[in-house]
Design an enzyme around this catalytic site. Structure first.
Site, short mmCIF file in Angstrom:
data_model
loop_
_atom_site.label_atom_id
_atom_site.label_comp_id
_atom_site.label_asym_id
_atom_site.label_seq_id
_atom_site.Cartn_x
_atom_site.Cartn_y
_atom_site.Cartn_z
N LYS A 190 -25.28 5.01 7.70
CA LYS A 190 -24.02 5.19 6.96
C LYS A 190 -23.45 3.80 6.66
CE LYS A 190 -19.33 7.11 7.66
NZ LYS A 190 -18.49 5.94 7.81
N THR A 223 -23.58 3.82 11.89
CA THR A 223 -22.71 3.05 10.98
C THR A 223 -23.22 1.62 10.94
OG1 THR A 223 -20.86 4.50 11.36
CG2 THR A 223 -20.33 2.31 10.57
N SER A 281 -16.67 11.02 15.15
CA SER A 281 -16.72 9.59 15.45
C SER A 281 -17.10 9.35 16.91
CB SER A 281 -15.33 8.97 15.18
OG SER A 281 -15.28 7.66 15.69
C1 LIG Z 1 -8.70 6.19 10.12
C2 LIG Z 1 -10.16 6.10 9.83
C3 LIG Z 1 -11.04 6.00 10.90
C4 LIG Z 1 -12.40 5.91 10.64
N1 LIG Z 1 -13.25 5.88 11.70
C5 LIG Z 1 -14.57 5.79 11.47
C6 LIG Z 1 -15.46 5.78 12.55
O1 LIG Z 1 -15.09 5.88 13.70
N2 LIG Z 1 -16.78 5.62 12.26
C7 LIG Z 1 -17.24 5.49 10.96
O2 LIG Z 1 -18.43 5.33 10.74
N3 LIG Z 1 -16.40 5.55 9.93
C8 LIG Z 1 -15.08 5.70 10.15
N4 LIG Z 1 -14.24 5.76 9.09
C9 LIG Z 1 -14.79 5.78 7.72
C10 LIG Z 1 -15.06 7.21 7.24
O3 LIG Z 1 -16.15 7.77 7.93
C11 LIG Z 1 -15.39 7.27 5.75
O4 LIG Z 1 -16.43 6.38 5.47
C12 LIG Z 1 -14.18 6.94 4.86
O5 LIG Z 1 -13.00 7.43 5.43
C13 LIG Z 1 -14.36 7.56 3.48
O6 LIG Z 1 -13.33 7.19 2.65
P1 LIG Z 1 -12.06 8.13 2.34
O7 LIG Z 1 -11.14 8.02 3.50
O8 LIG Z 1 -11.50 7.51 1.10
O9 LIG Z 1 -12.56 9.54 2.10
C14 LIG Z 1 -12.88 5.87 9.31
C15 LIG Z 1 -11.98 5.97 8.25
C16 LIG Z 1 -10.64 6.09 8.50
C17 LIG Z 1 -9.69 6.22 7.33
#
Ligand SMILES: Cc1cc2nc3c(=O)[nH]c(=O)nc-3n(C[C@H](O)[C@H](O)[C@H](O)COP(=O)(O)O)c2cc1C
Ligand SMILES: CC(C)CC(=O)C(=O)O
Length: 413
Positions: free
Chosen positions: A277, A164, A113
């Site tokens: 994404k 993103t 991230s």
């Molecule tokens: C706590 C947390 C922080 C996240 N931080 C980011 C991030 O900084 N950038 C981003 O593009 N997606 C972020 N995501 C989304 C994840 O990249 C991903 O799309 C998502 O977690 C997938 O779903 P899952 O948790 O059910 O596997 C985050 C998700 C969570 C749960």
């Protein structure tokens, strides 16, 4: 307690989630686990997998199963990567370093991230080119910071940037608001820490999330020396040039295909591929092709952005059909079993990413916990392939699935 090769306390991702629950403080747990609003999309991401059943083929000599796939020119042990999730030191003191070590050991790609609590250089050093790293990018309105970050990622050997695109504003996460979520002051958003030496340190978190509003965001932002920028409705807009916090900088409502994708490609090429994404429709998939991005991730941010959006598995088929194999299509959201990986691939995904399970692994046992999570999913996936009668990842196709509706009616795909 281990027996043979098993951790008897943790035999699947559901066990891991429960074990992690008790090891995180409430603020962290809520931040990691919740979805936007009522959390219905978060739930749908999980439930979508139950709508499909596998059609197993038999008598096929499944004594040798090859689970590997290629991503960014690297061999990946299984078609699974660790999705970028912010602030991993909240789960374990080693944070992203532990994730990187686990990914390296298991031969799994890692997404980092922009808002990591470890710098991209430290993560790259840990992975040592053994597994490919992907930098998740929040492209800030003030491009100078992003430009520097991209240059650093290139230098550190990152293979791709995942821009993103589902965060023009941050989704409304009520537990986060209730808890007044804030990154504790002993942690930093390390990718920007060096840039803030001359600014007031904005480690957070920041919060309260009062500045996360779709209208007049600029007025709420704590910009110190913001410059004015045009705004479509005629308002003037102040760039968030104060301390870099995720509440002020991650969301960027001005992003657009024409203006930003072309700029980003120029900044990244040729060293790093540019992916998007957060695609969830055929229309945007076609635009992604038109703008010549190198790949897309079907994602709804783990149900943390637009609540009420389609589950990612349900959005996947239309995206796959629109892309026609021209670029890779990855998917994330709700993957908790090896059979989920199989189903996503059968519906046309080339690769999947898992978010929360890695955070739960970290909370459970740091690096060892992430390794355990990857081992569980990989073993389940291998067994699923074998029992379905498939020996190579490339052979997983929709003929291995049927869809079952609420009344139990089964239809071929
Ligand atoms: C706590 C947390 C922080 C996240 N931080 C980011 C991030 O900084 N950038 C981003 O593009 N997606 C972020 N995501 C989304 C994840 O990249 C991903 O799309 C998502 O977690 C997938 O779903 P899952 O948790 O059910 O596997 C985050 C998700 C969570 C749960
Ligand atoms: C830095 C944040 C915006 C991380 C994120 O994407 C999330 O919490 O979902």
């Amino acid at each position: 307690m281990a027996q043979g090769d098993h951790d008897l306390n943790c035999l699947n991702i559901d066990d891991l989630e429960k074990l992690a629950y008790t090891r995180m403080d409430k603020m962290t747990r809520d931040y990691y686990n919740e979805g936007a609003d009522s959390g219905s999309t978060l739930l749908e991401n999980l439930k979508a997998y139950e709508k499909y059943r596998i059609r197993p083929r038999v008598l096929r000599d499944v004594s040798i199963i090859v689970t590997t796939t290629t991503i960014f020119g690297h061999k990946n042990a299984v078609p699974i990567g660790v999705a970028p999730t912010a602030m991993q030191r909240l789960a374990h003191s080693d944070g992203e370093l532990a994730t990187a070590r686990a990914c390296k050991k298991k031969g799994i790609a890692m997404g980092l991230s922009s808002f990591a609590t470890t710098s991209l250089e430290d993560v790259a050093k840990e992975c040592d080119g053994v597994v490919p790293n992907v930098l998740q990018l929040y492209l800030f309105e003030e491009r100078a910071h992003s430009k520097k970050l991209i240059a650093r990622a290139k230098k550190a050997g990152f293979k791709a940037v995942f821009l993103t695109v589902d965060t023009p504003y941050l989704g409304r996460r009520n537990a986060e608001i209730k808890n007044q979520f804030k990154l504790p002051s002993h942690f930093k958003i390390e990718n920007f820490a060096c840039e803030e030496d001359d600014e007031e340190q904005g480690a957070d978190g920041g919060n309260p999330r009062t500045d996360n509003l779709p209208a007049n965001t600029s007025a709420k932002r704590k910009a110190k020396k913001g410059s004015k920028a045009g705004y479509t409705d005629g308002e003037s807009r102040v760039l968030p040039t104060g301390p870099i916090t995720f509440h002020t900088h991650a969301a960027n409502p001005t992003l657009s295909w024409e203006k930003d994708i072309e700029w980003l490609k120029q900044e990244c090429c040729p060293e790093m591929e540019v992916w998007v994404k957060g695609i969830a429709t055929a229309e945007d998939a076609i635009l992604a092709l038109h703008h010549q991005v190198r790949g897309i991730v079907v994602s709804n941010h783990g149900g943390r952005q637009l609540n009420g959006a389609l589950a990612t598995l349900d959005a996947l088929p239309e995206v796959v059909e629109a892309i026609q194999g021209k670029i890779p299509v990855h998917v994330d959201g709700g993957i908790r079993h090896g059979t989920d990986v199989f189903k996503a691939l059968a519906l046309g995904a080339d690769f999947v990413w898992v978010g929360r399970p890695a955070l739960w692994g970290l909370a459970y046992k740091g690096q060892e916990g992430v390794e355990l999570m990857l081992k569980l999913l990989s073993e389940e996936f291998r067994l699923c392939m074998a029992l379905a009668g498939v020996t190579k990842v490339q052979d997983i196709a929709k003929e291995y699935l049927v869809k079952i509706d609420k009344s139990g009616f089964v239809s071929k795909l």
